[in-house]
Design an enzyme around this catalytic site. Structure first.
Site, PDB file in Angstrom:
ATOM      1  CG  ASP A  61     119.562 -11.734 -87.047  1.00 28.92           C
ATOM      2  OD1 ASP A  61     119.280 -11.747 -88.252  1.00 28.92           O
ATOM      3  OD2 ASP A  61     120.085 -12.699 -86.457  1.00 28.92           O
TER       4      ASP A  61
ATOM      5  CE  LYS B 255     121.780  -5.857 -91.420  1.00 30.01           C
ATOM      6  NZ  LYS B 255     121.731  -6.750 -90.248  1.00 30.01           N
TER       7      LYS B 255
ATOM      8  N   GLY C  85     118.388 -12.417 -93.880  1.00 30.43           N
ATOM      9  CA  GLY C  85     116.933 -12.471 -93.905  1.00 30.43           C
ATOM     10  C   GLY C  85     116.420 -11.155 -93.366  1.00 30.43           C
ATOM     11  CG  HIS C  86     117.355  -7.646 -94.657  1.00 35.09           C
ATOM     12  ND1 HIS C  86     118.091  -6.976 -95.597  1.00 35.09           N
ATOM     13  CD2 HIS C  86     118.224  -7.960 -93.668  1.00 35.09           C
ATOM     14  CE1 HIS C  86     119.345  -6.897 -95.195  1.00 35.09           C
ATOM     15  NE2 HIS C  86     119.449  -7.488 -94.029  1.00 35.09           N
TER      16      HIS C  86
ATOM     17  CD  GLN D 168     125.192 -11.618 -93.707  1.00 34.75           C
ATOM     18  OE1 GLN D 168     125.877 -10.983 -94.480  1.00 34.75           O
ATOM     19  NE2 GLN D 168     124.170 -12.342 -94.125  1.00 34.75           N
TER      20      GLN D 168
HETATM   21  P1  IMP Z   1     127.192 -18.082 -92.875  1.00 42.55           P
HETATM   22  O1  IMP Z   1     127.135 -16.661 -93.295  1.00 42.55           O
HETATM   23  O2  IMP Z   1     125.977 -18.867 -93.260  1.00 42.55           O
HETATM   24  O3  IMP Z   1     128.468 -18.737 -93.299  1.00 42.55           O
HETATM   25  O4  IMP Z   1     127.211 -18.125 -91.277  1.00 42.55           O
HETATM   26  C1  IMP Z   1     128.303 -17.637 -90.501  1.00 42.55           C
HETATM   27  C2  IMP Z   1     127.814 -16.988 -89.216  1.00 42.55           C
HETATM   28  O5  IMP Z   1     127.108 -15.799 -89.525  1.00 42.55           O
HETATM   29  C3  IMP Z   1     126.835 -17.849 -88.407  1.00 42.55           C
HETATM   30  O6  IMP Z   1     127.038 -17.574 -87.034  1.00 42.55           O
HETATM   31  C4  IMP Z   1     125.479 -17.342 -88.824  1.00 42.55           C
HETATM   32  O7  IMP Z   1     124.492 -17.571 -87.851  1.00 42.55           O
HETATM   33  C5  IMP Z   1     125.802 -15.857 -88.983  1.00 42.55           C
HETATM   34  N1  IMP Z   1     124.905 -15.183 -89.926  1.00 42.55           N
HETATM   35  C6  IMP Z   1     124.916 -15.246 -91.265  1.00 42.55           C
HETATM   36  N2  IMP Z   1     123.950 -14.476 -91.795  1.00 42.55           N
HETATM   37  C7  IMP Z   1     123.319 -13.909 -90.765  1.00 42.55           C
HETATM   38  C8  IMP Z   1     122.250 -12.962 -90.677  1.00 42.55           C
HETATM   39  O8  IMP Z   1     121.686 -12.486 -91.672  1.00 42.55           O
HETATM   40  N3  IMP Z   1     121.886 -12.595 -89.419  1.00 42.55           N
HETATM   41  C9  IMP Z   1     122.515 -13.072 -88.321  1.00 42.55           C
HETATM   42  N4  IMP Z   1     123.514 -13.933 -88.358  1.00 42.55           N
HETATM   43  C10 IMP Z   1     123.914 -14.357 -89.569  1.00 42.55           C
END
Ligand code: IMP
Length: 423
Positions: free
Chosen positions: A13, A16, A40-41, A224
């Site tokens: 977040d 990007k 989520g961009h 991420q």
């Molecule tokens: P997962 O990718 O859904 O398995 O989540 C694992 C961890 O990564 C959690 O703490 C999520 O909140 C974090 N996470 C996954 N995708 C994003 C993103 O696009 N932005 C911020 N945090 C993310």
């Protein structure tokens, strides 16, 4: 522009989406190489907000080729609905500007069910995932029982493989107290999505190499952030892919020696969604940013945890990713702060750290050591050049770039394309 990898230098977040959108102007091809629709961009174009989860943000600019690479895990239902959404906004999505790797893995309903159920069973030890099935999908990939896009778009193969996988997963789901899935229903839904996606499917490795031979400049769109990387993040509070620069090679089939530059994106402060250590977390700055209506997750809407800028983390990110240039976003979020703290080292007991310790428990016990900067206390949102930024804001962004060991390249003062200051 040459071949550029763009990565998040913090916990995701970092903004990007906007920087990718800006850099895409100079690229010919934009590639997503890791993650799935957990990302989520958010991109603002002409005052209109678009949130993209799987399709590279480059889709918003005409004449750019957007590629979902082999390293991505793709939820086909989510992807089809994202394509439909974009079309409703008047954005063209055709096999000429959007291509999906035939070897990307498919996220299926049992992945989502398992993700949600495991989180529930973990109770207070949960990871705080997005519940999009990302971990179980990458787990199946590593266990060599995943379905790939090539399987999805071939009805006979899909029927055979899906039937086996649903049988096994239903046993697991039942044993965890979750509801089993109906093969018939899942097959019908996914077969239909496969038919919709088939025209977009290609061998993207061959395609990218053809593009490079033709002189195309490629932008690799990271999802991420560094500290959510499966190997280099705050394990187990991470996602399940390599979000760092190395992931761009494995996730696309473009070799390391063809990469020219790494751009790291970081906020002027720190945020994190989900559980896990965040050494500079601070209630005061969380309240301030949430009060401004900022820092709510683009995918799940969850309020992000907020803290001061953590230069130990961003320096570590520069090291792991080989960051050349930095884009600092959300500078305007600090416009009203009187005194701004920056973490320059961690202390745990008698030990001092100038890098991020690997053990999440050790990191959680670390106390940040701060230096303070005087705030500029005036709006920066309408500044368009570096010179126009208040002197104290210039000092701040220069200092955090130096502390992060990389060159200052962009300072961003709002979500719009025009609110991008090239330094
Ligand atoms: P997962 O990718 O859904 O398995 O989540 C694992 C961890 O990564 C959690 O703490 C999520 O909140 C974090 N996470 C996954 N995708 C994003 C993103 O696009 N932005 C911020 N945090 C993310």
């Amino acid at each position: 522009m040459a071949n550029t990898i763009l990565v998040g230098a913090q916990w995701g977040d970092e903004g990007k989406g906007k920087i990718i959108d800006v850099l895409t102007e100079q690229a010919d091809v934009v590639v997503r190489y890791a993650g799935g629709n957990n990302a989520g961009h958010t991109v603002m174009v002409n005052g209109k907000k678009s949130v993209l989860h799987l399709i590279p943000s480059g889709i918003l600019r005409p004449h750019k080729l957007c590629v979902i690479g082999n390293g991505v895990v793709c939820d086909p239902i989510g992807l089809v609905s994202e394509m439909d959404d974009l079309r409703q906004h008047g954005i063209k999505v055709t096999p000429k500007n959007f291509v999906l790797s035939e070897t990307a893995h498919v996220v299926l309903p049992y992945h989502r069910e398992l993700d949600g159920t495991r989180e529930l069973l973990k109770g207070k030890n949960k990871i705080g995932t997005t519940k999009r099935g990302i971990g179980p999908a990458y787990g199946d990939k590593a266990a060599r029982v995943g379905l790939r896009i090539n399987d999805l778009i071939d009805s006979a193969k899909l029927e055979e493989k899906l039937s086996d996988r649903i049988k096994e997963n239903n046993v697991v789901l039942k044993s965890l107290g979750a509801k089993p899935l109906s093969f018939k229903q899942v097959f019908a839904e996914y077969d239909q999505a496969g038919r919709r996606l088939k025209p977009f499917v290609q061998n993207t490795v061959v395609l990218l190499h053809e593009q490079m031979r033709a002189g195309a400049d490629i932008l690799f769109e990271g999802a991420q952030g560094t500290f959510l990387d499966l190997d280099h993040g705050t394990y187990p509070f991470v996602t399940s892919s390599n979000t760092t620069a190395g992931g761009a090679c494995t996730g696309s089939g473009v070799p390391p020696h063809r990469m020219d530059r790494v751009v790291g994106v970081m906020k002027a402060y720190t945020t994190r969604v989900g559980e896990g250590p965040l050494p500079t977390e601070n209630q005061e700055i969380s309240n301030l940013l949430h009060g401004m209506g900022r820092e709510f997750g683009a995918t799940t809407g969850r309020p992000r945890r907020c803290g001061w800028f953590d230069a130990v983390a961003t320096r570590h990110a520069s090291m792991v990713n080989g960051i050349d240039d930095l884009a600092i976003t959300n500078l305007d979020g600090l416009d009203t702060v009187e005194s701004i703290k920056v973490c320059v080292a961690y202390r745990q007991g008698k030990r001092q750290y100038d890098y991020v310790p690997n053990d999440a428990q050790v990191l959680a016990a670390c106390e940040p050591m701060y230096v303070e900067f005087e705030g500029w206390r005036c709006p920066t949102v309408s500044c368009r050049t570096f010179k126009r930024l208040p002197a104290k804001a210039r000092e701040y962004v220069k200092a955090i770039s130096e502390l992060s060991n990389a060159r200052l390249f962009i300072a961003s003062v709002g979500p719009g394309r025009e609110q991008t200051i090239f330094v």
